[in-house]
Design a protein around this motif. Structure first.
Motif, PDB file in Angstrom:
ATOM      1  N   ARG A 165       0.983   4.223  -2.740  1.00  0.00           N
ATOM      2  CA  ARG A 165       0.766   5.608  -2.305  1.00  0.00           C
ATOM      3  C   ARG A 165       1.889   6.517  -2.803  1.00  0.00           C
ATOM      4  O   ARG A 165       1.629   7.614  -3.303  1.00  0.00           O
ATOM      5  CB  ARG A 165       0.672   5.669  -0.781  1.00  0.00           C
ATOM      6  CG  ARG A 165       0.527   7.077  -0.235  1.00  0.00           C
ATOM      7  CD  ARG A 165       0.357   7.081   1.268  1.00  0.00           C
ATOM      8  NE  ARG A 165       0.354   8.435   1.801  1.00  0.00           N
ATOM      9  CZ  ARG A 165       0.132   8.745   3.053  1.00  0.00           C
ATOM     10  NH1 ARG A 165      -0.122   7.793   3.932  1.00  0.00           N
ATOM     11  NH2 ARG A 165       0.155   9.999   3.458  1.00  0.00           N
ATOM     12  N   TYR A 166       3.112   6.044  -2.698  1.00  0.00           N
ATOM     13  CA  TYR A 166       4.240   6.872  -3.134  1.00  0.00           C
ATOM     14  C   TYR A 166       4.228   7.037  -4.655  1.00  0.00           C
ATOM     15  O   TYR A 166       4.554   8.112  -5.182  1.00  0.00           O
ATOM     16  CB  TYR A 166       5.564   6.268  -2.674  1.00  0.00           C
ATOM     17  CG  TYR A 166       6.751   7.142  -3.031  1.00  0.00           C
ATOM     18  CD1 TYR A 166       6.998   8.315  -2.333  1.00  0.00           C
ATOM     19  CD2 TYR A 166       7.601   6.810  -4.078  1.00  0.00           C
ATOM     20  CE1 TYR A 166       8.069   9.138  -2.656  1.00  0.00           C
ATOM     21  CE2 TYR A 166       8.673   7.618  -4.419  1.00  0.00           C
ATOM     22  CZ  TYR A 166       8.896   8.781  -3.703  1.00  0.00           C
ATOM     23  OH  TYR A 166       9.952   9.596  -4.048  1.00  0.00           O
ATOM     24  N   ASP A 205       5.005  11.539  -2.199  1.00  0.00           N
ATOM     25  CA  ASP A 205       5.106  12.174  -0.886  1.00  0.00           C
ATOM     26  C   ASP A 205       6.007  11.334   0.019  1.00  0.00           C
ATOM     27  O   ASP A 205       5.617  10.265   0.479  1.00  0.00           O
ATOM     28  CB  ASP A 205       3.703  12.303  -0.266  1.00  0.00           C
ATOM     29  CG  ASP A 205       3.726  12.946   1.118  1.00  0.00           C
ATOM     30  OD1 ASP A 205       4.788  13.490   1.502  1.00  0.00           O
ATOM     31  OD2 ASP A 205       2.692  12.890   1.813  1.00  0.00           O
ATOM     32  N   THR A 222       1.615   9.771  -5.229  1.00  0.00           N
ATOM     33  CA  THR A 222       1.763  11.097  -4.615  1.00  0.00           C
ATOM     34  C   THR A 222       3.182  11.639  -4.606  1.00  0.00           C
ATOM     35  O   THR A 222       3.377  12.850  -4.483  1.00  0.00           O
ATOM     36  CB  THR A 222       1.272  11.066  -3.154  1.00  0.00           C
ATOM     37  OG1 THR A 222       2.152  10.229  -2.374  1.00  0.00           O
ATOM     38  CG2 THR A 222      -0.160  10.530  -3.062  1.00  0.00           C
ATOM     39  N   GLN A 242       3.185  -0.099 -11.761  1.00  0.00           N
ATOM     40  CA  GLN A 242       2.063   0.022 -10.836  1.00  0.00           C
ATOM     41  C   GLN A 242       1.120  -1.177 -10.938  1.00  0.00           C
ATOM     42  O   GLN A 242       0.595  -1.658  -9.926  1.00  0.00           O
ATOM     43  CB  GLN A 242       1.302   1.310 -11.116  1.00  0.00           C
ATOM     44  CG  GLN A 242       0.320   1.691 -10.017  1.00  0.00           C
ATOM     45  CD  GLN A 242      -0.271   3.065 -10.259  1.00  0.00           C
ATOM     46  OE1 GLN A 242      -1.427   3.172 -10.683  1.00  0.00           O
ATOM     47  NE2 GLN A 242       0.519   4.103 -10.036  1.00  0.00           N
ATOM     48  N   SER A 263       0.831  -1.209   0.000  1.00  0.00           N
ATOM     49  CA  SER A 263       0.000   0.000   0.000  1.00  0.00           C
ATOM     50  C   SER A 263       0.868   1.263   0.000  1.00  0.00           C
ATOM     51  O   SER A 263       0.560   2.244  -0.685  1.00  0.00           O
ATOM     52  CB  SER A 263      -0.925   0.015   1.218  1.00  0.00           C
ATOM     53  OG  SER A 263      -1.838  -1.054   1.178  1.00  0.00           O
ATOM     54  N   LEU A 264       1.962   1.231   0.756  1.00  0.00           N
ATOM     55  CA  LEU A 264       2.862   2.389   0.808  1.00  0.00           C
ATOM     56  C   LEU A 264       3.555   2.616  -0.541  1.00  0.00           C
ATOM     57  O   LEU A 264       3.773   3.763  -0.957  1.00  0.00           O
ATOM     58  CB  LEU A 264       3.909   2.183   1.915  1.00  0.00           C
ATOM     59  CG  LEU A 264       3.375   2.215   3.358  1.00  0.00           C
ATOM     60  CD1 LEU A 264       4.473   1.808   4.334  1.00  0.00           C
ATOM     61  CD2 LEU A 264       2.850   3.601   3.711  1.00  0.00           C
ATOM     62  N   GLY A 269       4.949   9.941   3.436  1.00  0.00           N
ATOM     63  CA  GLY A 269       4.025   8.814   3.527  1.00  0.00           C
ATOM     64  C   GLY A 269       4.667   7.476   3.238  1.00  0.00           C
ATOM     65  O   GLY A 269       4.015   6.569   2.724  1.00  0.00           O
TER      66      GLY A 269
END
Length: 328
Positions: free
Chosen positions: A257-258, A263, A261, A285, A253-254, A266
């Protein structure tokens, strides 16, 4: 007496302060936040002959019998073995208790935990008692996973959500519960426990930080081709399978997310941030989505106690994880 946790104070006032009690309560929320303690505290208050300020007195005949585990009007229903189902025969015994007259002349109180461990037959056998318990009987149902309950069970109870405490309150409590740990270690434990402070204490007792260190080191060696999936599966055989799948699910999940984003805040706990970032940059992905779907499916099998070969399942996970950077 069950422990009174600071994050439950408002909830306790709301529950114990009711002018008239329902015949059944469903206390639900994440594991590790003290729902069982809350239910036991309410049970003691409901059975007490001289309650004061909403609390059991601890001194009357009823309180003394409850403390000794021999109260005739109290019934606790739980699995006969850890992680096993509550059987229909156990529920039938409970139904027999519910129809009896209270021996001390007050209430009868039943505590069931975890209620989602009842199989279908057991749950159906409970319905009549939930709908129309005889006499002044109160049933306290504790659930960590209310989504697994039959709608007919939930509809017959007053449902009371028991939320996670805030991080600041949890860390303040953990500072007293785990004084031997540093602030950084307590934050890590609370994160690994998904914010549940009591679960964090249990994880510390189980040596979860040492297990995590072993797994993170193994994942790094796997990606560097310094250790094989077979070797790591053997090394990790004493680590709970569900815990391993939870970690890999979190890492997938991380990564996603990266990828979405960029980010860096996170990326999760510090021990895997560089690995998560590396895999996010090197993996397509679609491949991450595929492995996440597979992990979730296998995790569900572990949760449902399916007849699995742990070594082969873990090896299959690690083979797929090792292939991530090559799929771009």
């Amino acid at each position: 007496m069950a422990e009174a946790y600071p994050w439950q104070e408002n909830l306790w006032q709301h529950l114990a302060g009711r002018a008239q009690h329902a015949h059944a309560y469903l206390l639900h929320g994440p594991a590790g936040i003290g729902k069982r303690a809350l239910a036991e505290r309410l049970m003691a208050s409901l059975l007490c002959q001289r309650p004061t300020a909403l609390e059991a007195c601890g001194e009357c005949k009823s309180c003394l019998l409850l403390k000794a585990g021999s109260h005739p009007d109290n019934y606790i229903l739980e699995p006969e073995e850890a992680d096993k189902a509550i059987k229909v025969d156990q529920v039938r015994d409970l139904v027999g208790f519910v129809v009896q007259t209270a021996q001390l002349g007050g209430r009868k109180v039943v505590l069931i935990e975890p209620v989602e461990s009842m199989n279908i037959n057991a749950a159906n056998a409970l319905l009549k008692s939930l709908e129309e318990p005889s006499g002044d009987t109160v049933l306290l149902l504790v659930s960590h996973q209310p989504s697994r309950l039959l709608p007919t069970i939930k509809s017959r109870c007053v449902q009371q959500a028991c939320p996670l405490p805030g991080e600041a309150m949890s860390l303040k409590w953990l500072a007293q519960a785990l004084p031997e740990c540093s602030e950084e270690e307590r934050v890590e434990l609370l994160t690994l426990a998904a914010g549940s402070p009591l679960a964090a204490v249990n994880l510390q007792a189980q040596g979860v930080r040492e297990q995590r260190m072993q797994v993170v080191e193994g994942v790094k060696k796997l990606l560097k081709q310094q250790q094989s999936p077979t070797q790591l599966a053997e090394e990790w055989k004493n680590i709970p399978m569900l815990r391993l799948f939870d970690w890999f699910c979190d890492w997938s999940s991380l990564i996603l997310r990266y990828q979405l984003t960029q980010d860096e805040a996170g990326l999760g706990l510090a021990d895997m941030r560089k690995v998560v970032q590396y895999l996010a940059q090197k993996t397509a992905q679609g491949k991450v989505l595929d492995i996440q779907d597979w992990i979730l499916a296998q995790r569900q099998k572990v949760l449902s106690k399916a007849n699995l070969n742990p070594a082969l399942l873990l090896e299959a996970l690690l083979v797929q994880w090792a292939s991530l950077p090559a799929q771009r």
